[in-house]
Design a protein around this motif. Structure first.
Motif, PDB file in Angstrom:
ATOM      1  N   SER A  95       6.101   2.245  -2.309  1.00  0.00           N
ATOM      2  CA  SER A  95       5.282   2.669  -0.835  1.00  0.00           C
ATOM      3  C   SER A  95       4.948   1.659  -0.113  1.00  0.00           C
ATOM      4  O   SER A  95       5.185   0.602  -0.497  1.00  0.00           O
ATOM      5  CB  SER A  95       4.045   3.592  -1.811  1.00  0.00           C
ATOM      6  N   CYS A  96       4.543   2.055   1.224  1.00  0.00           N
ATOM      7  CA  CYS A  96       4.365   1.132   2.141  1.00  0.00           C
ATOM      8  C   CYS A  96       3.250   0.249   1.890  1.00  0.00           C
ATOM      9  O   CYS A  96       3.170  -0.867   2.318  1.00  0.00           O
ATOM     10  CB  CYS A  96       4.328   1.852   3.346  1.00  0.00           C
ATOM     11  N   ARG A  97       2.404   0.812   1.025  1.00  0.00           N
ATOM     12  CA  ARG A  97       0.875  -0.025   0.574  1.00  0.00           C
ATOM     13  C   ARG A  97      -0.021  -0.485   1.906  1.00  0.00           C
ATOM     14  O   ARG A  97      -0.880  -1.157   1.738  1.00  0.00           O
ATOM     15  CB  ARG A  97       1.414  -1.304  -0.170  1.00  0.00           C
ATOM     16  N   ILE A  98       0.477  -0.094   3.140  1.00  0.00           N
ATOM     17  CA  ILE A  98      -0.670   0.057   4.093  1.00  0.00           C
ATOM     18  C   ILE A  98      -1.047   1.246   4.944  1.00  0.00           C
ATOM     19  O   ILE A  98      -2.043   1.153   5.428  1.00  0.00           O
ATOM     20  CB  ILE A  98       0.024  -0.918   5.262  1.00  0.00           C
ATOM     21  N   CYS A  99      -0.503   2.288   4.412  1.00  0.00           N
ATOM     22  CA  CYS A  99      -0.932   3.540   5.329  1.00  0.00           C
ATOM     23  C   CYS A  99      -2.199   3.745   4.690  1.00  0.00           C
ATOM     24  O   CYS A  99      -2.753   3.548   3.463  1.00  0.00           O
ATOM     25  CB  CYS A  99       0.225   4.754   5.167  1.00  0.00           C
ATOM     26  N   LYS A 100      -2.702   5.093   5.135  1.00  0.00           N
ATOM     27  CA  LYS A 100      -4.152   5.642   4.680  1.00  0.00           C
ATOM     28  C   LYS A 100      -4.088   5.917   3.328  1.00  0.00           C
ATOM     29  O   LYS A 100      -4.881   5.608   2.502  1.00  0.00           O
ATOM     30  CB  LYS A 100      -4.463   6.707   5.639  1.00  0.00           C
ATOM     31  N   GLU A 101      -2.743   6.801   2.963  1.00  0.00           N
ATOM     32  CA  GLU A 101      -2.709   7.216   1.575  1.00  0.00           C
ATOM     33  C   GLU A 101      -2.729   6.024   0.696  1.00  0.00           C
ATOM     34  O   GLU A 101      -3.381   6.054  -0.424  1.00  0.00           O
ATOM     35  CB  GLU A 101      -1.571   8.237   1.383  1.00  0.00           C
ATOM     36  N   CYS A 102      -1.945   5.238   0.827  1.00  0.00           N
ATOM     37  CA  CYS A 102      -1.717   3.866  -0.217  1.00  0.00           C
ATOM     38  C   CYS A 102      -2.871   3.272  -0.205  1.00  0.00           C
ATOM     39  O   CYS A 102      -3.526   3.084  -1.121  1.00  0.00           O
ATOM     40  CB  CYS A 102      -0.659   2.855   0.522  1.00  0.00           C
ATOM     41  N   THR A 103      -3.741   2.950   0.950  1.00  0.00           N
ATOM     42  CA  THR A 103      -5.066   2.259   0.923  1.00  0.00           C
ATOM     43  C   THR A 103      -6.028   2.994   0.136  1.00  0.00           C
ATOM     44  O   THR A 103      -7.083   2.438  -0.078  1.00  0.00           O
ATOM     45  CB  THR A 103      -5.258   1.475   2.117  1.00  0.00           C
ATOM     46  N   ASP A 109       1.329   9.563  -2.584  1.00  0.00           N
ATOM     47  CA  ASP A 109       1.290  10.555  -1.448  1.00  0.00           C
ATOM     48  C   ASP A 109       1.808   9.938  -0.246  1.00  0.00           C
ATOM     49  O   ASP A 109       1.860  10.401   0.838  1.00  0.00           O
ATOM     50  CB  ASP A 109      -0.148  10.909  -1.318  1.00  0.00           C
ATOM     51  N   CYS A 110       2.343   8.571  -0.365  1.00  0.00           N
ATOM     52  CA  CYS A 110       2.636   7.900   0.889  1.00  0.00           C
ATOM     53  C   CYS A 110       3.867   8.555   1.588  1.00  0.00           C
ATOM     54  O   CYS A 110       4.960   8.899   0.774  1.00  0.00           O
ATOM     55  CB  CYS A 110       3.199   6.410   0.351  1.00  0.00           C
ATOM     56  N   ARG A 111       3.973   8.724   2.649  1.00  0.00           N
ATOM     57  CA  ARG A 111       5.011   9.349   3.523  1.00  0.00           C
ATOM     58  C   ARG A 111       6.345   8.524   3.450  1.00  0.00           C
ATOM     59  O   ARG A 111       7.466   9.071   3.793  1.00  0.00           O
ATOM     60  CB  ARG A 111       4.469   9.903   4.817  1.00  0.00           C
TER      61      ARG A 111
HETATM   62 ZN    ZN Z   1       1.952   4.180   2.236  1.00  0.00          ZN
END
Ligand code: ZN
Length: 356
Positions: A95-103, A109-111
């Motif tokens: 996952s991207c680790r920086i989006c709202k879901e990740c953080t 749930d990361c897009r």
């Molecule tokens: Zn993410």
């Protein structure tokens, strides 16, 4: 190094036709990556979706394998917590680790999420002698847990843990019904529910019922019988419930779908929860809505889980409270046989491993 590669999709599930052993260059680490020698990798159904190119057209040429455990042989310049010689296992949820879901801790749930070995590539997965992952996508294997046990656990233990602990929030004393207890997720589901002090009824085909009891289930029911749910209801009547509690199932662990769905709903007590992560026998189930609104049922979806949840599960493996059930082990060369076994499911109990 040796790798199990395919350059084309299969239209008839003839895996032996497309899977080839190839010699490809060993990877070099990017700054945030670790390179590891694969000691054991576990099969998942996404291998088959990948080879079919359906429902997603995945990158070609392709190396499958989402769950791999091995020994670190090289690290990138920015790697902080992993060193050469560490025993690690993949956390295949990239996952991207920086989006709202990740953080918010919901990395599943990361897009921008990609499943390693399934959606990644070309040539980036676990079925090879040496592979690479970002440091954030590996977890150290605790003591007392073998490479084989860890590889089998990676995605499957994580999925079960997230369903029962993360989503359904199981409590001691609850009555939990584990559907398909002989599958990978089911076998962990039984053990996790027992770890949390629940009473467990598990279902499987008749030839596998004894093994459910060996795994710790308190009761085992043959779900091939038309009226299996009546048997579950009868058992539930004879289980001592905590003071003031009503009859019925508190939590149903569901990944089968199809015709079982409505029967499961009838078994839930008021305010109870059903958590689902798959639909191996069919997506389209009829729902009698009266069971939902009148009883105030919670229907929860679940997929994968967080890296922290994988570490929780592995910790309890190291304490001897959870073990991986390994059905069989194959070499890279015998991979088509392994995938056939997973596809037809005959006699399968637990996870299938590939050892390069
Ligand atoms: Zn993410």
């Amino acid at each position: 190094m040796k790798a199990l590669v395919y350059d084309e999709y299969t239209t008839n599930d003839d895996f032996s036709k497309i899977l080839k052993i190839k010699d490809i260059p060993e990877p070099k680490p990017r700054p945030n990556e670790v390179i590891f020698k694969v000691k054991a990798a576990a099969l998942n159904y996404d291998d088959i979706w990948g080879m079919r190119g359906k429902p997603l057209a995945i990158p070609l040429p392709h190396i499958s394998g989402t769950d791999a455990a091995g020994e670190v042989i090289e690290i990138g310049s920015d790697v902080k917590n992993i060193k050469v010689g560490d025993r690690i296992v993949s956390h295949g949820n990239m996952s991207c680790r920086i989006c709202k879901e990740c953080t918010a801790g919901r990395e599943y749930d990361c897009r921008d999420r990609k499943i390693w070995g399934f959606e990644t590539g070309p040539l980036w997965g676990g079925y090879c002698e040496v592979t690479h992952l970002p440091e954030v996508n590996v977890v150290k294997i605790p003591e007392n847990v073998t490479y084989e046990q860890a590889a089998a656990a990676s995605m499957t233990l994580l999925t079960s843990w997230h369903m029962l602990v993360g989503r359904a929030k199981i409590q001691p004393g609850q009555l939990v019904l584990i559907m398909g207890g002989s599958s990978g997720v089911g076998s962990y589901g039984i053990q996790i529910a027992k770890l949390f002090g629940c009473t467990v009824i598990a279902t499987a085909s008749p030839d596998k019922l004894d093994r459910l009891l060996e795994l710790g289930a308190d009761f085992a029911v043959d779900h091939r019988k038309e009226d299996w749910h009546k048997e579950v209801r009868e058992i539930s009547k004879h289980i001592t419930k905590p003071f003031g509690d009503t009859l019925g199932i508190d939590v149903i662990f569901e990944h089968i779908g199809g015709s079982h769905w409505n029967k499961e709903l009838t078994l839930l007590k008021y305010g109870a929860t059903i958590v689902t992560t798959g639909a191996t026998t069919g997506y389209h189930s009829q729902t009698d809505l009266r069971h939902i609104f009148f009883k105030g049922i919670n229907i929860l979806g679940s997929t994968q889980g967080s890296r922290a949840e994988l570490e929780h599960g592995l910790y309890w493996m190291s304490r001897g409270k959870i073990k991986s059930i390994i059905d069989s082990e194959y070499t890279l060369e015998k991979a088509p046989e392994a995938h056939n076994k997973m596809l037809n499911g005959k006699g399968l109990f637990g996870k299938i491993l590939i050892k390069p």
